[in-house]
Design a protein around this motif. Structure first.
Motif, PDB file in Angstrom:
ATOM      1  N   ARG A 136       8.922 -10.102   6.524  1.00  0.00           N
ATOM      2  CA  ARG A 136       8.144  -9.408   5.661  1.00  0.00           C
ATOM      3  C   ARG A 136       8.666  -7.707   5.683  1.00  0.00           C
ATOM      4  O   ARG A 136       8.931  -6.981   4.723  1.00  0.00           O
ATOM      5  N   ASP A 184      10.273  -5.455   2.747  1.00  0.00           N
ATOM      6  CA  ASP A 184       9.645  -4.260   2.495  1.00  0.00           C
ATOM      7  C   ASP A 184      10.669  -3.075   2.839  1.00  0.00           C
ATOM      8  O   ASP A 184      10.702  -2.210   1.849  1.00  0.00           O
ATOM      9  N   TYR A 195      -4.800 -21.245  10.614  1.00  0.00           N
ATOM     10  CA  TYR A 195      -5.411 -20.065  11.601  1.00  0.00           C
ATOM     11  C   TYR A 195      -6.555 -20.635  12.320  1.00  0.00           C
ATOM     12  O   TYR A 195      -6.740 -19.740  13.312  1.00  0.00           O
ATOM     13  N   LEU A 207       4.783   9.390   5.710  1.00  0.00           N
ATOM     14  CA  LEU A 207       4.388  10.166   6.952  1.00  0.00           C
ATOM     15  C   LEU A 207       5.358   9.763   8.042  1.00  0.00           C
ATOM     16  O   LEU A 207       6.057   8.682   8.084  1.00  0.00           O
ATOM     17  N   ARG A 253       6.215  10.834  -4.253  1.00  0.00           N
ATOM     18  CA  ARG A 253       5.434  10.410  -3.208  1.00  0.00           C
ATOM     19  C   ARG A 253       6.026  10.931  -1.862  1.00  0.00           C
ATOM     20  O   ARG A 253       7.161  10.938  -1.834  1.00  0.00           O
ATOM     21  N   ASP A 274      -1.505  -6.197  14.593  1.00  0.00           N
ATOM     22  CA  ASP A 274      -1.652  -7.443  14.293  1.00  0.00           C
ATOM     23  C   ASP A 274      -0.988  -8.391  15.214  1.00  0.00           C
ATOM     24  O   ASP A 274      -1.729  -9.514  15.612  1.00  0.00           O
ATOM     25  N   ARG A 286      -2.546   7.688   1.182  1.00  0.00           N
ATOM     26  CA  ARG A 286      -1.834   7.228  -0.257  1.00  0.00           C
ATOM     27  C   ARG A 286      -3.157   7.536  -1.196  1.00  0.00           C
ATOM     28  O   ARG A 286      -2.910   8.168  -2.535  1.00  0.00           O
ATOM     29  N   LYS A 329      13.114   2.154  -3.450  1.00  0.00           N
ATOM     30  CA  LYS A 329      12.093   3.322  -4.260  1.00  0.00           C
ATOM     31  C   LYS A 329      12.473   4.641  -3.750  1.00  0.00           C
ATOM     32  O   LYS A 329      12.567   5.509  -4.669  1.00  0.00           O
ATOM     33  N   TYR A 330      12.843   4.549  -2.497  1.00  0.00           N
ATOM     34  CA  TYR A 330      12.974   6.106  -1.873  1.00  0.00           C
ATOM     35  C   TYR A 330      14.241   6.685  -1.709  1.00  0.00           C
ATOM     36  O   TYR A 330      14.542   7.525  -1.174  1.00  0.00           O
ATOM     37  N   ASN A 383       0.960  -1.102  11.734  1.00  0.00           N
ATOM     38  CA  ASN A 383       0.054  -2.112  11.609  1.00  0.00           C
ATOM     39  C   ASN A 383       0.466  -3.455  11.760  1.00  0.00           C
ATOM     40  O   ASN A 383      -0.342  -4.329  12.312  1.00  0.00           O
ATOM     41  N   TYR A 384       1.638  -3.795  11.741  1.00  0.00           N
ATOM     42  CA  TYR A 384       2.232  -5.098  12.339  1.00  0.00           C
ATOM     43  C   TYR A 384       2.309  -5.394  13.735  1.00  0.00           C
ATOM     44  O   TYR A 384       1.663  -6.305  14.230  1.00  0.00           O
ATOM     45  N   TYR A 401     -11.445 -10.015  12.507  1.00  0.00           N
ATOM     46  CA  TYR A 401     -10.451  -9.800  11.615  1.00  0.00           C
ATOM     47  C   TYR A 401     -10.779  -9.962  10.397  1.00  0.00           C
ATOM     48  O   TYR A 401     -10.563  -9.173   9.247  1.00  0.00           O
ATOM     49  N   ASN A 412      -3.446   1.234   9.308  1.00  0.00           N
ATOM     50  CA  ASN A 412      -3.796   0.854   8.061  1.00  0.00           C
ATOM     51  C   ASN A 412      -4.728   1.809   7.173  1.00  0.00           C
ATOM     52  O   ASN A 412      -4.253   2.262   6.309  1.00  0.00           O
TER      53      ASN A 412
HETATM   54  N1  LIG Z   1      -2.636 -12.286   8.882  1.00  0.00           N
HETATM   55  C1  LIG Z   1      -1.521 -12.379   8.192  1.00  0.00           C
HETATM   56  O1  LIG Z   1      -1.354 -13.471   7.867  1.00  0.00           O
HETATM   57  C2  LIG Z   1      -0.981 -11.327   7.549  1.00  0.00           C
HETATM   58  C3  LIG Z   1      -1.482  -9.963   7.847  1.00  0.00           C
HETATM   59  N2  LIG Z   1      -0.775  -9.054   7.313  1.00  0.00           N
HETATM   60  C4  LIG Z   1      -1.154  -7.608   7.448  1.00  0.00           C
HETATM   61  O2  LIG Z   1      -1.313  -7.065   6.330  1.00  0.00           O
HETATM   62  C5  LIG Z   1      -1.280  -5.545   6.361  1.00  0.00           C
HETATM   63  C6  LIG Z   1      -0.501  -5.223   5.162  1.00  0.00           C
HETATM   64  O3  LIG Z   1       0.918  -5.456   5.285  1.00  0.00           O
HETATM   65  P1  LIG Z   1       2.001  -5.240   4.192  1.00  0.00           P
HETATM   66  O4  LIG Z   1       1.437  -5.593   2.736  1.00  0.00           O
HETATM   67  O5  LIG Z   1       3.051  -6.185   4.452  1.00  0.00           O
HETATM   68  O6  LIG Z   1       2.583  -3.702   4.402  1.00  0.00           O
HETATM   69  P2  LIG Z   1       2.213  -2.230   4.707  1.00  0.00           P
HETATM   70  O7  LIG Z   1       0.768  -2.249   4.707  1.00  0.00           O
HETATM   71  O8  LIG Z   1       2.586  -1.947   5.892  1.00  0.00           O
HETATM   72  O9  LIG Z   1       2.617  -1.648   3.435  1.00  0.00           O
HETATM   73  C7  LIG Z   1       4.014  -1.299   3.304  1.00  0.00           C
HETATM   74  C8  LIG Z   1       4.218  -0.016   2.434  1.00  0.00           C
HETATM   75  O10 LIG Z   1       3.648   1.218   2.938  1.00  0.00           O
HETATM   76  C9  LIG Z   1       4.318   2.142   2.502  1.00  0.00           C
HETATM   77  N3  LIG Z   1       4.454   2.994   3.563  1.00  0.00           N
HETATM   78  C10 LIG Z   1       5.635   2.553   4.387  1.00  0.00           C
HETATM   79  N4  LIG Z   1       6.054   3.522   5.421  1.00  0.00           N
HETATM   80  C11 LIG Z   1       5.058   4.473   4.978  1.00  0.00           C
HETATM   81  C12 LIG Z   1       5.266   5.681   5.599  1.00  0.00           C
HETATM   82  N5  LIG Z   1       5.596   6.280   6.707  1.00  0.00           N
HETATM   83  N6  LIG Z   1       4.223   6.773   5.121  1.00  0.00           N
HETATM   84  C13 LIG Z   1       3.478   6.365   3.706  1.00  0.00           C
HETATM   85  N7  LIG Z   1       3.514   5.103   3.446  1.00  0.00           N
HETATM   86  C14 LIG Z   1       4.467   4.339   3.878  1.00  0.00           C
HETATM   87  C15 LIG Z   1       5.269   1.826   1.561  1.00  0.00           C
HETATM   88  O11 LIG Z   1       4.832   1.752   0.317  1.00  0.00           O
HETATM   89  P3  LIG Z   1       4.402   3.110  -0.828  1.00  0.00           P
HETATM   90  O12 LIG Z   1       5.389   4.111  -0.225  1.00  0.00           O
HETATM   91  O13 LIG Z   1       4.822   2.323  -2.301  1.00  0.00           O
HETATM   92  O14 LIG Z   1       3.078   3.252  -0.592  1.00  0.00           O
HETATM   93  C16 LIG Z   1       5.501   0.201   1.719  1.00  0.00           C
HETATM   94  O15 LIG Z   1       6.068  -0.473   1.167  1.00  0.00           O
HETATM   95  C17 LIG Z   1      -0.461  -5.248   7.670  1.00  0.00           C
HETATM   96  O16 LIG Z   1      -1.391  -4.643   8.643  1.00  0.00           O
HETATM   97  C18 LIG Z   1      -0.060  -6.706   8.313  1.00  0.00           C
HETATM   98  O17 LIG Z   1      -0.059  -6.766   9.614  1.00  0.00           O
HETATM   99  C19 LIG Z   1       0.356  -9.290   6.444  1.00  0.00           C
HETATM  100  C20 LIG Z   1       0.927 -10.206   6.120  1.00  0.00           C
HETATM  101  C21 LIG Z   1       0.056 -11.473   6.634  1.00  0.00           C
END
Ligand SMILES: NC(=O)C1=CN([C@@H]2O[C@H](COP(=O)(O)OP(=O)(O)OC[C@H]3O[C@@H](n4cnc5c(N)ncnc54)[C@H](OP(=O)(O)O)[C@@H]3O)[C@@H](O)[C@H]2O)C=CC1
Ligand SMILES: CC(C)CCC[C@@H](C)[C@H]1CC=C2C3=C(CC[C@@]21C)[C@@]1(C)CC[C@H](O)C(C)(C)[C@@H]1CC3
Length: 418
Positions: free
Chosen positions: A386, A390, A271, A338, A335, A354, A315, A397-398, A350-351, A233, A308
């Motif tokens: 989170r 978001d 962790y 998907l 923008r 995780d 993007r 935004k959209y 992605n969540y 990870y 991811n």
């Molecule tokens: N281990 C840990 O403690 C933690 C891990 N994480 C991990 O970090 C990673 C990132 O998470 P996080 O920053 O919360 O959010 P994301 O990577 O999920 O990003 C969310 C953004 O993605 C864009 N988005 C959402 N839906 C779509 C779509 N359908 N098509 C294209 N773009 C889209 C939007 O931004 P835009 O349109 O502006 O691009 C949105 O704000 C995740 O894998 C999460 O699991 C997060 C927190 C804690």
């Protein structure tokens, strides 16, 4: 000089009262977990076995070790990078540059630790120092957050984060005022998010494995799995370092106590809870169960990485052949979103990945205790919260296009469940 922005952004985390409570609750929870993990009953919900006095928490050696660690990681951050990446566009239309050398820092740290250990450095003694090390990290996070708060007082308004500038000092101290606090090219938030805490986490895991080998002759299969999964990870996060530049922590949240403490103390010391638990409570694990757990981790990783990478590729370049065939929705901002592929299954695939990995990290610890499942429980709460944050930002935004996306992809994290 930056004036407070008033209460334009809605208050999060329960406002100033919630922030004040979290300032105490987060460190208290971390110390509770550290104490309980080494106690016989290891009860997550029970009282800690004892309340440590200052002599158990404060150690000049631990502070020195911690500061040396931060210094080493800062030095590795400053080494020449294979690439310099540009961040997202800022309010003033500029973009910041970030060195991409996190994986290199991980490899160099591993080499230095390997050299140190073969020269007699007692890595197995680290677990005994976890309490004073965590105390030093907490102290550093408080002092550092104070510095960040003061620094924001003289930052231009354009450098401030959308939240964290309510005018209430406790709330702003907790959430963080400045979006990308820097001194010259040294970006504090980017550095803290990926280096000392994440790399520290795998070193603590390794030290727990070494101590287990010293105590019992060899590390247990459960300890190998936890170490392997979490190393994957962390290695993955550093290999795909550039992707962190689009996370909400970097693009939206200010840098204050929440992230400073989260990055520097919470990540390495909580962790690593599963490995801490295993050192003091060895668990039998047979090969068939271990294979099933490996499969669960592999599925989680496949979903996490697939989702991811698909979003990051899209993007960066929507006409990339790997994503060009996916269905999208256009938005008024220009923008696109998907609506097929991973992002057509749920709104946060992605969540989901995780969370599946989080389950695989706890299963090697058996089912006799709730404690090793703390990460899974905390992480579910963190990701649900989170996701809601978001969602609010994406709606802002959209607008209509986001409503359309939610209609086409109705589930947030778990298909047909949530
Ligand atoms: N281990 C840990 O403690 C933690 C891990 N994480 C991990 O970090 C990673 C990132 O998470 P996080 O920053 O919360 O959010 P994301 O990577 O999920 O990003 C969310 C953004 O993605 C864009 N988005 C959402 N839906 C779509 C779509 N359908 N098509 C294209 N773009 C889209 C939007 O931004 P835009 O349109 O502006 O691009 C949105 O704000 C995740 O894998 C999460 O699991 C997060 C927190 C804690
Ligand atoms: C202390 C509080 C309860 C909350 C603090 C939250 C932080 C610990 C997390 C917020 C977002 C994070 C991310 C990662 C680690 C945890 C924190 C800092 C991340 C670096 C883990 C590795 C992933 O691959 C990632 C996608 C790079 C993560 C980005 C978000």
């Amino acid at each position: 000089m930056a004036p407070p922005q008033g209460s334009r952004a809605p208050l999060e985390f329960g406002g100033p009262l919630g922030a004040a409570a979290l300032l105490l609750l987060l460190p208290a929870t971390m110390f509770h977990l550290l104490l309980v993990a080494r106690s016989g009953p290891a009860r997550l919900l029970g009282p800690p076995p004892y309340l440590p006095g200052l002599e158990a928490l404060w150690s000049p050696q631990a502070l020195l070790l911690w500061l040396t660690w931060l210094g080493l990681q800062a030095a590795l951050y400053l080494l020449p990078a294979r690439k310099v990446a540009e961040g997202q566009e800022l309010k003033d239309k500029s973009r910041l540059c970030y060195p991409i050398n996190g994986f290199q820092a991980l490899v160099l740290t591993a080499l230095l630790v390997g050299l140190g250990t073969s020269a007699g450095l007692p890595l197995g003694a680290l677990p005994e120092m976890l309490l004073p090390l965590a105390f030093s990290a907490t102290l550093t996070a408080f002092i550092f957050s104070l510095f960040l708060y003061m620094k924001a007082l003289v930052a231009p308004v354009s450098a401030l984060a959308p939240g964290g500038n309510s005018g209430n000092p406790i709330y702003d101290f907790f959430l963080g005022r400045e979006l990308n606090p820097r001194i010259y090219f040294f970006d504090f938030k980017y550095f803290c998010e990926l280096r000392p805490g994440l790399i520290g986490w795998v070193i603590i895991n390794l030290a727990l494995l070494v101590q287990e080998a010293e105590l019992r002759g060899s590390p247990s299969l459960a300890m190998w799995l936890v170490n392997g999964f979490q190393l994957l990870y962390v290695g993955d996060a550093l290999w795909h370092e550039e992707a962190v530049l689009t996370t909400m922590d970097i693009t939206h949240d200010g840098f204050g106590f929440m992230l400073a403490f989260g990055d520097l103390a919470w990540v390495p010391f909580t962790y690593s809870l599963q490995a801490q638990f295993l050192l003091y409570h060895p668990q039998p694990l047979g090969l068939p169960m271990a294979s099933i757990i490996c499969l669960i981790n592999a599925i989680g990783y496949y979903v996490f990485r697939g989702a991811n990478s698909q979003k990051n590729t899209f993007r960066r370049n929507p006409s990339d052949p790997r994503v060009a065939g996916l269905e999208t929705i256009s938005t008024a901002t220009g923008r696109q979103l998907l609506v097929s592929g991973w992002w057509g299954i749920v709104r946060h695939p992605n969540y989901l990945g995780d969370l599946i990995m989080a389950l695989a990290w706890s299963l090697p610890c058996g089912v006799s205790h709730l404690l090793p499942y703390f990460y899974l429980l905390y992480f579910t709460a963190l990701l649900v919260h989170r996701e809601a944050r978001d969602e609010r930002q994406c709606l802002q935004k959209y607008g209509l296009a986001w409503h359309e996306y939610c209609r086409r992809v109705p589930y947030r994290i778990v298909p047909y469940v949530y």
